[in-house]
Design a protein around this motif. Structure first.
Motif, mmCIF file in Angstrom:
data_model
loop_
_atom_site.group_PDB
_atom_site.id
_atom_site.type_symbol
_atom_site.label_atom_id
_atom_site.label_comp_id
_atom_site.label_asym_id
_atom_site.label_seq_id
_atom_site.Cartn_x
_atom_site.Cartn_y
_atom_site.Cartn_z
ATOM 1 N N ALA A 92 -16.539 2.262 13.058
ATOM 2 C CA ALA A 92 -16.461 2.574 12.202
ATOM 3 C C ALA A 92 -15.410 1.209 11.938
ATOM 4 C CB ALA A 92 -15.019 3.058 11.338
ATOM 5 N N ALA A 93 -15.218 0.857 10.397
ATOM 6 C CA ALA A 93 -13.853 -0.552 10.609
ATOM 7 C C ALA A 93 -12.978 0.218 9.853
ATOM 8 C CB ALA A 93 -14.757 -2.477 9.561
ATOM 9 N N TYR A 94 -11.913 -0.850 9.886
ATOM 10 C CA TYR A 94 -10.998 0.389 9.610
ATOM 11 C C TYR A 94 -9.919 -1.294 8.450
ATOM 12 C CZ TYR A 94 -12.045 4.054 12.910
ATOM 13 O OH TYR A 94 -12.554 4.727 13.144
ATOM 14 N N LEU A 95 -9.199 -0.701 7.491
ATOM 15 C CA LEU A 95 -7.729 -1.027 7.064
ATOM 16 C C LEU A 95 -6.591 -0.412 6.775
ATOM 17 C CD1 LEU A 95 -6.435 -3.459 5.920
ATOM 18 C CD2 LEU A 95 -8.183 -3.046 2.931
ATOM 19 N N THR A 96 -5.845 0.342 7.470
ATOM 20 C CA THR A 96 -5.253 1.634 7.008
ATOM 21 C C THR A 96 -3.355 1.199 7.383
ATOM 22 O OG1 THR A 96 -5.216 2.072 9.676
ATOM 23 C CG2 THR A 96 -7.010 2.676 7.907
ATOM 24 N N PHE A 97 -2.704 1.812 6.168
ATOM 25 C CA PHE A 97 -1.697 1.711 6.180
ATOM 26 C C PHE A 97 -1.688 2.682 6.602
ATOM 27 C CE2 PHE A 97 -2.270 -0.913 2.422
ATOM 28 C CZ PHE A 97 -1.311 -2.248 2.584
ATOM 29 N N GLY A 98 -0.266 2.631 8.191
ATOM 30 C CA GLY A 98 0.009 4.022 8.907
ATOM 31 C C GLY A 98 0.287 3.665 10.023
ATOM 32 N N SER A 99 0.984 4.124 11.337
ATOM 33 C CA SER A 99 1.095 4.721 12.349
ATOM 34 C C SER A 99 0.308 4.630 13.198
ATOM 35 C CB SER A 99 2.756 5.171 12.717
ATOM 36 O OG SER A 99 3.264 4.922 13.606
ATOM 37 N N LEU A 100 1.085 4.130 14.619
ATOM 38 C CA LEU A 100 -0.312 4.483 15.792
ATOM 39 C C LEU A 100 0.162 5.782 16.094
ATOM 40 C CD1 LEU A 100 0.317 1.347 17.499
ATOM 41 C CD2 LEU A 100 -2.315 2.556 16.907
ATOM 42 N N LEU A 101 1.291 6.142 15.721
ATOM 43 C CA LEU A 101 2.186 7.842 16.227
ATOM 44 C C LEU A 101 1.589 9.178 14.778
ATOM 45 C CD1 LEU A 101 5.363 6.628 17.311
ATOM 46 C CD2 LEU A 101 3.870 7.241 18.832
ATOM 47 N N ARG A 102 1.496 9.250 15.554
ATOM 48 C CA ARG A 102 1.562 11.321 14.359
ATOM 49 C C ARG A 102 1.915 12.226 14.670
ATOM 50 N NH1 ARG A 102 -5.037 10.933 12.253
ATOM 51 N NH2 ARG A 102 -5.253 8.229 13.224
ATOM 52 N N ALA A 103 2.732 13.276 13.715
ATOM 53 C CA ALA A 103 3.214 13.254 14.131
ATOM 54 C C ALA A 103 2.612 15.107 13.897
ATOM 55 C CB ALA A 103 4.359 13.947 12.368
ATOM 56 N N ASN A 104 2.793 16.388 14.478
ATOM 57 C CA ASN A 104 2.227 17.613 14.369
ATOM 58 C C ASN A 104 2.628 18.212 13.191
ATOM 59 O OD1 ASN A 104 0.551 17.463 17.174
ATOM 60 N ND2 ASN A 104 2.430 18.554 17.735
ATOM 61 N N GLU A 105 0.999 18.712 12.132
ATOM 62 C CA GLU A 105 1.061 19.501 11.016
ATOM 63 C C GLU A 105 1.202 20.577 10.714
ATOM 64 O OE1 GLU A 105 2.380 17.320 8.959
ATOM 65 O OE2 GLU A 105 1.689 15.678 9.111
ATOM 66 N N LEU A 132 8.005 9.704 10.425
ATOM 67 C CA LEU A 132 6.391 9.580 10.951
ATOM 68 C C LEU A 132 5.275 9.672 10.021
ATOM 69 C CD1 LEU A 132 6.909 11.374 13.950
ATOM 70 C CD2 LEU A 132 6.134 9.065 14.183
ATOM 71 N N ARG A 133 6.507 10.805 9.153
ATOM 72 C CA ARG A 133 5.499 11.448 7.815
ATOM 73 C C ARG A 133 5.793 9.959 7.374
ATOM 74 N NH1 ARG A 133 7.324 16.015 10.022
ATOM 75 N NH2 ARG A 133 6.320 17.839 10.568
ATOM 76 N N PHE A 134 6.412 9.059 6.548
ATOM 77 C CA PHE A 134 6.724 8.525 5.569
ATOM 78 C C PHE A 134 6.926 7.127 5.819
ATOM 79 C CE2 PHE A 134 7.889 12.661 3.953
ATOM 80 C CZ PHE A 134 6.218 13.231 3.018
ATOM 81 N N LEU A 135 6.364 6.666 6.919
ATOM 82 C CA LEU A 135 6.556 5.049 7.302
ATOM 83 C C LEU A 135 6.355 4.279 6.232
ATOM 84 C CD1 LEU A 135 7.428 4.834 10.658
ATOM 85 C CD2 LEU A 135 5.225 3.605 10.803
ATOM 86 N N GLY A 136 7.897 3.534 5.991
ATOM 87 C CA GLY A 136 7.532 2.138 5.238
ATOM 88 C C GLY A 136 7.664 3.173 2.980
ATOM 89 N N GLY A 137 7.270 2.281 2.183
ATOM 90 C CA GLY A 137 7.946 2.509 1.235
ATOM 91 C C GLY A 137 9.091 2.432 0.666
ATOM 92 N N ILE A 138 9.164 2.768 -0.471
ATOM 93 C CA ILE A 138 10.464 2.193 -1.264
ATOM 94 C C ILE A 138 11.180 3.197 -1.620
ATOM 95 C CG2 ILE A 138 11.570 1.023 -3.179
ATOM 96 C CD1 ILE A 138 8.671 -0.429 -3.456
ATOM 97 N N GLU A 139 12.695 2.623 -1.371
ATOM 98 C CA GLU A 139 14.649 4.209 -1.735
ATOM 99 C C GLU A 139 14.769 3.429 -3.224
ATOM 100 O OE1 GLU A 139 16.504 6.840 0.565
ATOM 101 O OE2 GLU A 139 17.402 5.051 0.101
ATOM 102 N N LEU A 140 14.703 4.452 -4.218
ATOM 103 C CA LEU A 140 14.841 4.685 -5.347
ATOM 104 C C LEU A 140 16.807 5.128 -5.246
ATOM 105 C CD1 LEU A 140 12.352 2.967 -7.507
ATOM 106 C CD2 LEU A 140 13.643 1.712 -6.272
ATOM 107 N N GLY A 141 17.999 5.134 -5.966
ATOM 108 C CA GLY A 141 18.749 6.013 -6.218
ATOM 109 C C GLY A 141 18.519 6.143 -7.402
ATOM 110 N N LEU A 142 19.004 7.402 -7.636
ATOM 111 C CA LEU A 142 18.738 8.775 -8.898
ATOM 112 C C LEU A 142 20.887 8.580 -9.557
ATOM 113 C CD1 LEU A 142 16.003 10.544 -8.395
ATOM 114 C CD2 LEU A 142 16.094 8.647 -9.485
#
Length: 753
Positions: free
Chosen positions: A740-753, A122-132
């Motif tokens: 407002a017009a939107y172009l957004t990255f993110g989920s329809l869901l949100r987490a409580n912060e 929910l907090r970091f939907l998507g992204g790229i994972e690399l190994g270290l």
């Protein structure tokens, strides 16, 4: 002693003839006593290999007994199952029942993921994972690790667990793989049948290589896609060869580097396949199904491929009937060609091997309650899925072992080859096409396997609309690892606006410094209960607006600050099937934060958060119902800063821009509809949605005013689910003329912060 009587008058040529016959007659008798050996050769071809089933159907119909089988890649799957005692119809049922889209996703279903992974999504939907690894960036060896495929093969081949030599199967079998380190062919005649088949179909770049019997193995099609030679070595005197290889693409289709690379591999495989096919003799039969545009990845077209295989075998039925036997002889073949019985044993002990994992005890915790119970593949796979879903394993396999008259479970976890540490990068953008835009860049470094029980450290940096530095150490504990302790520190800063009936009065910069220790309990994959002791400092500084002064006491304060300390209680239930566009399940997040003077708070306060989402579906139509309420009681700076929650954004009081509205009390009710416009069952279909929302909500600085002057809002949007997360293009309107017009990255869901 001579075999011929001495006769000096016999002509010399008759003598020679008699000598020849004295040798040929015994050989003729031996040949009559040894029937020809029929070997089935099944080539590789990915999804096209389902055509093998159609060929098997015709062989069974025509009473053609098979004495040995060799197979590569998909041919190894079909051939291995047939050799283990499955009939053609049973194999067809298996392949048709497989959800290939799920099989090619290593993680268990989201509803079975650990709660920690769900929160991260929910907090970091998507992204790229690399190994270290070793101070260097490392990448996975394949897009798919094959975890679910391996478990599926193990379940299907339980009857072969006690069979070490593949010659002892109902039909002798050979599987072909490639040692990618040496570029050599590896032929499996002994060992673990499920592992041998899995190794044979490790398509480079798609499936990760698998290490087995001292080899790093990939798809056998690279060196021997139609293993005719191995069938001869098994004693096959007449062969039935099925070639389902992908044909070369036309020049018009070679439009990308990937297409060129695939063409090179196909050409190489076709060259060695043609060389093998040229060795076929007059007694052999070659079957080549005409599969048209069915590609090696078109697993959803399995029924079509089966039909094409049946048609191709029917076209060769005259030649195949030469291999037929009588009903009595075929009945003897089928009596032997059946799966060996498998009686589920009582699991007397559990052994988790630690040689290839730093966190073997973590896996052992999650499987420990299976001991002293009957062996149950469904429960075992679910438990393995829970452990695998933690995120640091390449695969987790199991076997049964007998020790001193007792049967136990032997589990082998294998850490990711590109770990044990991981770097995750992501970017989110938002633009309302009216001059207000934002970005969010995040990087998270996870250090896993810090101890055998799965201790790990997470460290996060965010830049953009929110600036954050975050570090946490997580330690699972308990008999099943269901408890955890997590100390953490955090710095977080963001801008927020003061609003009066839609008029922006000022903007502040809020900074928070936090230290906390959280204790949690996760009784299953859907629940998480936690409590945390926290202490920190909040401050806010005026960025835009007119500050107050001694002569203007009613103006805005230049800064506000307070200390806070308290107890946070939280309960989360989450069994949603997806984070991006959920189709079923529910998520409920309740928390109560009690700021106490006794724990260092400048002012006492109580802050409550509730967020609820429920997903329903009918076919391609999906409905997401939701509500959120954030309230605060108390007075002073604690409530003014610590209790701030936000509204604004697509389907979050549409018409306002992302996080435009801040107040200590907010509420929102919404219904979001979205319809999938692309085929959900297709393996590589990109999820595209059309949708809209209806919402009502409000924001208040006083708790007693909650529910007054609620406003309506709504939106329409197009959404697409990508590897970077969901992307939305939409338009929203709220009462009062806000749009407002939107172009957004993110989920329809949100987490409580």
């Amino acid at each position: 002693m001579s075999l011929l009587p001495a006769n000096p008058n016999m002509p010399r040529f008759l003598l020679r003839l008699a000598v020849a016959l004295s040798f040929l007659l015994p050989l003729s008798a031996w040949a009559r006593a040894t029937p020809p050996k029929t070997c089935l050769v099944l080539g590789g071809g990915g999804a096209r290999g389902a055509a093998h089933i159609g060929v098997l159907k015709v062989l069974e119909r025509e009473r053609v007994p098979i004495d040995c089988v060799t197979g590569t890649s998909m041919g190894a799957i079909v051939g291995g199952l047939y050799a283990a005692g499955y009939t053609a119809d049973e194999i067809e049922v298996v392949l048709k029942s497989i959800d290939w889209k799920d099989i090619f996703n290593d993680d268990p279903p989201r509803e079975e993921l650990p709660m920690r992974r769900k929160e991260d999504e929910l907090r970091f939907l998507g992204g790229i994972e690399l190994g270290l690894r070793g101070g260097k960036i490392a990448l996975p060896r394949g897009a798919i690790q094959g975890q679910k495929l391996q478990l599926l093969l193990r379940r299907l081949l339980l009857s072969t667990l006690r069979t070490e030599d593949f010659d002892d199967l109902p039909i002798p079998f050979r599987s072909i793989a490639t040692d990618i380190g040496k570029g050599e062919k590896v032929v499996f005649a002994k060992g673990d049948l499920a592992m041998a088949i899995r190794a044979s179909m490790s398509v480079p770049a798609a499936f990760a290589p698998i290490r087995y019997q001292g080899h790093l193995l990939v798809d056998g099609g690279i060196v021997d896609n139609v293993p005719i030679e191995e069938a001869r070595k098994l004693g096959g005197t007449r062969l039935i060869v099925v070639n389902v290889g992908q044909p070369l693409a036309s020049e018009d289709e070679l439009t990308s580097p990937i297409a060129i690379a695939n063409q090179m591999l196909t050409a190489m495989m076709q060259h060695q396949t043609d060389a093998q096919l040229r060795t076929l003799g007059a007694n052999d039969v070659l079957v080549v199904p005409q599969l048209g545009d069915i590609t090696s990845a078109a697993f959803e077209r399995t029924p079509e491929a089966v039909g094409f295989g049946e048609q191709a075998a029917d076209a060769q039925v005259a030649a195949l009937r030469a291999f037929s036997v009588s009903e009595r002889d075929y009945a003897a073949f089928t009596a032997n060609h059946r799966q060996k019985p498998f009686d589920a044993p009582l699991i007397a002990f559990l052994e988790v091997l630690g040689g290839r994992s730093r966190t073997a005890d973590y896996v052992k915790q999650r499987l420990s309650d299976l001991v002293d119970r009957p062996f149950d593949t469904e429960q075992l796979e679910k438990r393995i899925g829970l452990a695998y879903g933690e995120g640091s394993y390449e695969r987790i396999t199991y076997d049964l072992a007998d020790r001193v008259g007792r049967t136990g479970l032997v589990v082998q976890p294998v850490d990711k080859g590109w770990g044990p540490n991981y770097l995750r990068l992501g970017l989110r953008l938002a633009d309302n096409f009216a001059g207000r835009s934002s970005y969010q860049l995040f990087a998270e470094a996870n250090f896993t396997g810090l101890n055998t029980l799965g201790g790990e450290s997470r460290n996060r940096v965010q830049l953009g609309q929110v600036t954050e530095l975050y570090s946490e150490f997580l330690q699972p504990w308990g008999r099943l690892g269901q408890f955890y302790v997590a100390p953490r520190v955090q710095y977080k800063a963001n801008n927020f606006a003061l609003d009066d009936n839609g008029t922006e009065l000022a903007e502040y910069r809020r900074r928070r410094y936090l230290g906390a220790v959280e204790l949690g309990y996760t009784p299953d994959a859907s629940w998480q209960l936690s409590s945390a002791l926290e202490y920190g400092h909040d401050e806010a500084h005026l960025r835009i607006g007119t500050p107050g002064s001694a002569t203007q006491p009613g103006g805005l304060p230049k800064s506000i600050s307070s200390d806070f300390g308290g107890l946070v209680l939280r309960a989360v239930y989450d069994d949603l099937d997806q984070s991006a566009f959920p189709t079923r399940g529910m998520r409920l997040d309740l928390s109560e934060e009690m700021l106490l003077n006794q724990l260092g708070s400048s002012n006492a306060a109580r802050i409550s958060h509730l967020r609820w989402d429920w997903a329903l579906s009918h076919g391609a139509n999906h409905l997401l119902l939701g509500a959120s309420v954030n309230t605060a009681s108390g007075s002073g700076a604690n409530v003014q800063i610590a209790a701030l929650s936000q509204l604004g954004g697509l389907a979050n009081l549409s018409g306002y821009t992302e996080n435009q509205l801040f107040a200590s009390n907010t509420a929102l009710l919404r219904a979001v509809y979205y319809r999938r416009m692309t085929e959900a069952g297709a393996l590589f279909s990109v999820p595209l949605y059309l949708g809209g929302s209806l919402e009502t909500g409000g924001w208040w600085n006083e708790r007693r005013r909650i529910g007054s002057n609620m406003i309506g809002a709504g939106s329409v949007f197009v959404g697409i689910d990508t590897f970077l997360g969901p992307i939305f293009l939409g338009y929203g309107y709220a009462q009062g003329g806000n749009n407002a017009a939107y172009l957004t990255f993110g989920s329809l869901l949100r987490a409580n912060e």
